[in-house]
Design a protein around this motif. Structure first.
Motif, PDB file in Angstrom:
ATOM      1  N   ALA A 157      -0.421 -14.189  -4.622  1.00 22.32           N
ATOM      2  CA  ALA A 157       0.075 -12.830  -4.429  1.00 22.32           C
ATOM      3  C   ALA A 157       0.773 -12.709  -3.078  1.00 22.32           C
ATOM      4  CB  ALA A 157      -1.072 -11.843  -4.506  1.00 22.32           C
ATOM      5  N   LEU A 158       1.749 -11.810  -3.030  1.00 25.33           N
ATOM      6  CA  LEU A 158       2.474 -11.527  -1.801  1.00 25.33           C
ATOM      7  C   LEU A 158       2.389 -10.026  -1.561  1.00 25.33           C
ATOM      8  CD1 LEU A 158       4.183 -12.867   0.416  1.00 25.33           C
ATOM      9  CD2 LEU A 158       6.193 -12.483  -1.010  1.00 25.33           C
ATOM     10  N   TYR A 159       1.895  -9.655  -0.386  1.00 28.00           N
ATOM     11  CA  TYR A 159       1.719  -8.250  -0.026  1.00 28.00           C
ATOM     12  C   TYR A 159       2.684  -7.908   1.103  1.00 28.00           C
ATOM     13  CZ  TYR A 159      -2.598  -9.027  -2.584  1.00 28.00           C
ATOM     14  OH  TYR A 159      -3.517  -9.366  -3.562  1.00 28.00           O
ATOM     15  N   GLY A 160       3.225  -6.694   1.085  1.00 35.82           N
ATOM     16  CA  GLY A 160       4.170  -6.274   2.115  1.00 35.82           C
ATOM     17  C   GLY A 160       3.661  -5.055   2.873  1.00 35.82           C
ATOM     18  N   PHE A 161       3.982  -5.016   4.179  1.00 34.80           N
ATOM     19  CA  PHE A 161       3.516  -3.932   5.054  1.00 34.80           C
ATOM     20  C   PHE A 161       4.626  -3.501   5.992  1.00 34.80           C
ATOM     21  CE2 PHE A 161       0.128  -6.814   3.949  1.00 34.80           C
ATOM     22  CZ  PHE A 161      -0.788  -5.961   3.354  1.00 34.80           C
ATOM     23  N   ALA A 162       4.647  -2.213   6.296  1.00 35.15           N
ATOM     24  CA  ALA A 162       5.660  -1.673   7.202  1.00 35.15           C
ATOM     25  C   ALA A 162       5.381  -2.052   8.650  1.00 35.15           C
ATOM     26  CB  ALA A 162       5.742  -0.154   7.064  1.00 35.15           C
ATOM     27  N   THR A 163       4.102  -2.183   9.013  1.00 35.09           N
ATOM     28  CA  THR A 163       3.747  -2.465  10.410  1.00 35.09           C
ATOM     29  C   THR A 163       2.738  -3.616  10.496  1.00 35.09           C
ATOM     30  OG1 THR A 163       1.855  -0.946  10.466  1.00 35.09           O
ATOM     31  CG2 THR A 163       4.027  -0.018  11.023  1.00 35.09           C
TER      32      THR A 163
ATOM     33  N   ALA B 238      -6.426  -0.092  -1.193  1.00 31.70           N
ATOM     34  CA  ALA B 238      -6.880   1.287  -1.380  1.00 31.70           C
ATOM     35  C   ALA B 238      -7.143   1.960  -0.040  1.00 31.70           C
ATOM     36  CB  ALA B 238      -8.135   1.323  -2.246  1.00 31.70           C
ATOM     37  N   VAL B 239      -7.690   1.207   0.914  1.00 29.45           N
ATOM     38  CA  VAL B 239      -7.938   1.742   2.256  1.00 29.45           C
ATOM     39  C   VAL B 239      -6.623   2.201   2.870  1.00 29.45           C
ATOM     40  CG1 VAL B 239      -8.557   1.087   4.618  1.00 29.45           C
ATOM     41  CG2 VAL B 239     -10.073   0.492   2.729  1.00 29.45           C
TER      42      VAL B 239
ATOM     43  N   PRO C 202       0.851  -1.193   0.000  1.00 31.39           N
ATOM     44  CA  PRO C 202       0.000   0.000   0.000  1.00 31.39           C
ATOM     45  C   PRO C 202       0.886   1.243   0.000  1.00 31.39           C
ATOM     46  CG  PRO C 202       0.102  -0.932   2.200  1.00 31.39           C
ATOM     47  CD  PRO C 202       0.828  -1.888   1.294  1.00 31.39           C
ATOM     48  N   MET C 203       0.338   2.360  -0.378  1.00 23.29           N
ATOM     49  CA  MET C 203       1.125   3.592  -0.437  1.00 23.29           C
ATOM     50  C   MET C 203       1.623   4.000   0.947  1.00 23.29           C
ATOM     51  SD  MET C 203       1.316   3.906  -3.580  1.00 23.29           S
ATOM     52  CE  MET C 203       2.252   5.404  -3.682  1.00 23.29           C
TER      53      MET C 203
END
Length: 194
Positions: A59-65, A88-89, A31-32
């Motif tokens: 799919a592989l999604y990445g997140f900072a927290t 998008a959220v 996400p942005m």
């Protein structure tokens, strides 16, 4: 499954990044809110991940927290919402802002997020409001932090156990020049007088 990756950021082209870990390049969609906090290509990065297998794709999604990943997962539990809207959220609001929208029943703010119409916003409020009480407050990463002192104070008051309606009433007299500490102090004094 894959829960966390740490390696070298090879490239980033929103919303995709390529992360090399032990000689293997992982392509992740982020996400942005995470994208803006990424370092320059060639630098080390660690991301919390979500691995998704569907009939037509992996799919592989990445997140900072962890708070971002949890919100991503929770939003997809709402009927009719998938990964695209969940991203998008997170791209359109921080975890704290989104939690506040849910708790305040702010349909007008929710429909400003791409892909969310009035009916989807209403469904999100109904299905996620209770769960939002347990959503972890994001403490790391610039974009996940409150944008102003009133937001920061509101989150602190929420963590002290006050309800959103009470918090709104408690901070209504705050001025834009007040620090979060001053707002909290004044809000707690007003609560004691009530």
């Amino acid at each position: 499954m894959i829960g966390r990756l740490r390696g070298t950021l090879i490239s980033k082209q929103a919303p995709w990044i390529l992360l090399e870990v032990g000689g293997v390049g992982y392509e992740l969609e982020v996400p942005m809110s995470t994208y803006y906090d990424l370092p320059a290509a060639g630098e080390a990065v660690a991301l919390i991940t979500h691995y998704a297998v569907r009939e037509d794709a992996v799919a592989l999604y990445g997140f900072a927290t962890e708070a971002e990943r949890r919100l991503f997962r929770d939003v997809q539990k709402v009927s009719g919402i998938g990964a695209k809207i969940a991203l998008a959220v997170l791209s359109g609001s921080s975890v704290n802002e989104f939690t506040r929208m849910l708790q305040n029943g702010d349909i007008a703010a929710l429909v400003k997020i791409p892909g969310i119409g009035k009916k989807t916003a209403e469904r999100m409020i109904v299905e996620l409001r209770e769960r939002s009480q347990q959503m972890p407050v994001a403490l790391g990463g610039g974009s996940a932090m409150p944008a102003d002192a009133i937001s920061e104070a509101s989150i602190a008051l929420q963590q002290l156990g006050y309800k959103p309606a009470e918090i709104s009433r408690m901070v209504k007299d705050a001025k834009s020049t007040d620090s979060a500490e001053d707002i909290i102090r004044a809000a707690l004094k007003s609560a004691l007088r009530s």
